[in-house]
Write an enzyme that holds these catalytic residues in place. Structure first.
Site, PDB file in Angstrom:
ATOM      1  N   ARG A 183      -1.879  -1.608 -27.635  1.00  0.00           N
ATOM      2  CA  ARG A 183      -1.877  -2.014 -26.241  1.00  0.00           C
ATOM      3  C   ARG A 183      -3.182  -2.766 -25.979  1.00  0.00           C
ATOM      4  NH1 ARG A 183      -0.077   3.408 -26.276  1.00  0.00           N
ATOM      5  NH2 ARG A 183       2.077   3.655 -25.545  1.00  0.00           N
ATOM      6  N   LYS A 193      -2.344   5.875 -24.243  1.00  0.00           N
ATOM      7  CA  LYS A 193      -1.533   6.179 -23.065  1.00  0.00           C
ATOM      8  C   LYS A 193      -1.097   7.643 -23.110  1.00  0.00           C
ATOM      9  CE  LYS A 193       2.401   4.411 -20.435  1.00  0.00           C
ATOM     10  NZ  LYS A 193       3.497   3.406 -20.418  1.00  0.00           N
ATOM     11  N   HIS A 234       1.300  -7.643 -24.148  1.00  0.00           N
ATOM     12  CA  HIS A 234       2.299  -6.639 -24.519  1.00  0.00           C
ATOM     13  C   HIS A 234       3.456  -7.259 -25.302  1.00  0.00           C
ATOM     14  CE1 HIS A 234       2.458  -2.348 -23.891  1.00  0.00           C
ATOM     15  NE2 HIS A 234       3.776  -2.400 -23.752  1.00  0.00           N
ATOM     16  N   ARG A 264       2.851  -6.671 -28.858  1.00  0.00           N
ATOM     17  CA  ARG A 264       3.191  -5.285 -29.248  1.00  0.00           C
ATOM     18  C   ARG A 264       4.704  -5.153 -29.439  1.00  0.00           C
ATOM     19  NH1 ARG A 264       1.792   0.367 -28.788  1.00  0.00           N
ATOM     20  NH2 ARG A 264       3.262   1.540 -27.509  1.00  0.00           N
ATOM     21  N   HIS A 323       4.938   6.552 -29.256  1.00  0.00           N
ATOM     22  CA  HIS A 323       5.946   6.996 -28.297  1.00  0.00           C
ATOM     23  C   HIS A 323       6.239   8.481 -28.485  1.00  0.00           C
ATOM     24  CE1 HIS A 323       7.715   2.654 -27.955  1.00  0.00           C
ATOM     25  NE2 HIS A 323       6.646   2.823 -27.210  1.00  0.00           N
ATOM     26  N   TYR A 350      13.965  -1.357 -29.071  1.00  0.00           N
ATOM     27  CA  TYR A 350      13.781  -2.480 -29.992  1.00  0.00           C
ATOM     28  C   TYR A 350      14.994  -2.665 -30.908  1.00  0.00           C
ATOM     29  CZ  TYR A 350       9.089  -2.100 -28.205  1.00  0.00           C
ATOM     30  OH  TYR A 350       8.023  -2.041 -27.350  1.00  0.00           O
TER      31      TYR A 350
END
Length: 322
Positions: free
Chosen positions: A135, A160, A267, A270, A293, A302
């Site tokens: 990120r 995050k 982003h 990413r 994640h 994705y």
């Protein structure tokens, strides 16, 4: 000029060692809530007003679920920690059901074109966005010690959600990173000659645990600012990391120069990292770990990208026009 009440709220968050961005975000939502209710004091309001405000965000502004959740978190903090009157666990408001956007992904040819034109002084941090799936703020906040040359890895701390993870490091970036660290070392040598220099910023808990760390090379930012500045919290002279807006602007302008029609942001790189990993045969769990994640369902977006159009479905028109 913020009110005495908001100054007290901000000071409380500082004392509790909230991250700078969390303080800014919570302050924004609390002020919005107060203004929405005609500047009434939060102590004169409660569950009902919060429900109306959260519903307004959806009905009038059509905010995304994450935005509405952010507002709720800020107000829950306000009533729990500041006013000591926690909100009900059964608030009744209109929940956002706006569908998340599909990620914008570059082709590998577009990535090549982009990197051929990226400004040289920002090419290394931008390479990490695509090469390691970082990120934007993870990249600019990297410290020298986070680069592990022996294991071709980068350690991400407090990403995050406050999570740590280890991501891959492209071996092609090693020479550039070695030169970058040498530059940081030169900056540090000059800074240590400055009697006003207080060392690099560290979160409070680390500052207490590692007393000498602020003046050690390993703790300094990998991508430092070109100038010293005064830390707004401590009022001491430090060298911060580069401004993330310089990377955002460089990517946006370079994409226009390359005539890439997609909306390209940090982003996007990413997203492209994840999609291209899957295209190359990486399994979904590996990509999930690399991206950090918590739920594999987040990573599965994705696979949906890969299944769109020519990647997964043959148009019936193709059969007709053979």
């Amino acid at each position: 000029m913020k009110s005495m009440f908001m100054q007290m709220v901000i000071e409380h968050m500082h004392n509790r060692r909230y991250a700078k961005r969390s303080i800014e975000l919570y302050s924004k939502w609390i002020i919005s809530f107060i203004r929405f209710n005609n500047n009434r004091h939060p102590s004169d309001m409660g569950d009902k007003e919060v429900e109306v405000f959260l519903s307004h965000l959806v009905n009038a502004k059509n905010v995304a679920p994450a935005t509405q959740a952010s507002a709720l978190n800020a107000l829950a903090f306000l009533y729990r920690d500041i006013l000591e009157r926690p909100l009900s666990c059964e608030l009744n408001f209109v929940a956002s059901r706006r569908q998340a956007k599909l990620p914008v992904v570059l082709t590998q040819e577009e990535v090549v074109s982009l990197f051929e034109q990226i400004p040289a002084n920002l090419k290394l941090p931008i390479s990490l966005l695509y090469g390691s799936g970082l990120r934007l703020m993870e990249a600019v906040r990297l410290r020298v010690k986070d680069i592990d040359f022996d294991y071709n890895a980068i350690r991400i701390w407090d990403g995050k959600g406050g999570k740590h993870r280890i991501v891959t490091l492209a071996t092609e970036l090693k020479p550039g990173l070695t030169r970058q660290i040498a530059m940081v070392e030169n900056y540090l040598a000059a800074d240590l000659e400055n009697p006003k220099y207080a060392g690099v910023y560290l979160p409070h808990r680390l500052r207490l645990k590692y007393k000498s760390a602020p003046r050690e090379l390993g703790w300094h930012y990998l991508f430092p600012s070109s100038r010293l500045s005064v830390d707004p919290e401590s009022k001491r002279v430090r060298r911060h990391h580069i401004d993330e807006s310089s990377i955002q602007k460089a990517i946006r302008n370079t994409a226009k120069t390359c005539d890439i029609k997609k909306k390209v942001t940090p982003h996007t790189l990413r997203h492209s990292f994840a999609t291209h990993l899957l295209q190359s045969g990486a399994d979904i769990r590996t990509v999930q770990t690399q991206l950090g994640h918590s739920d594999v369902k987040t990573t599965q977006i994705y696979t949906h990208v890969l299944q769109q159009g020519a990647q997964g479905v043959v148009s019936p028109l193709s059969r007709v026009l053979k």
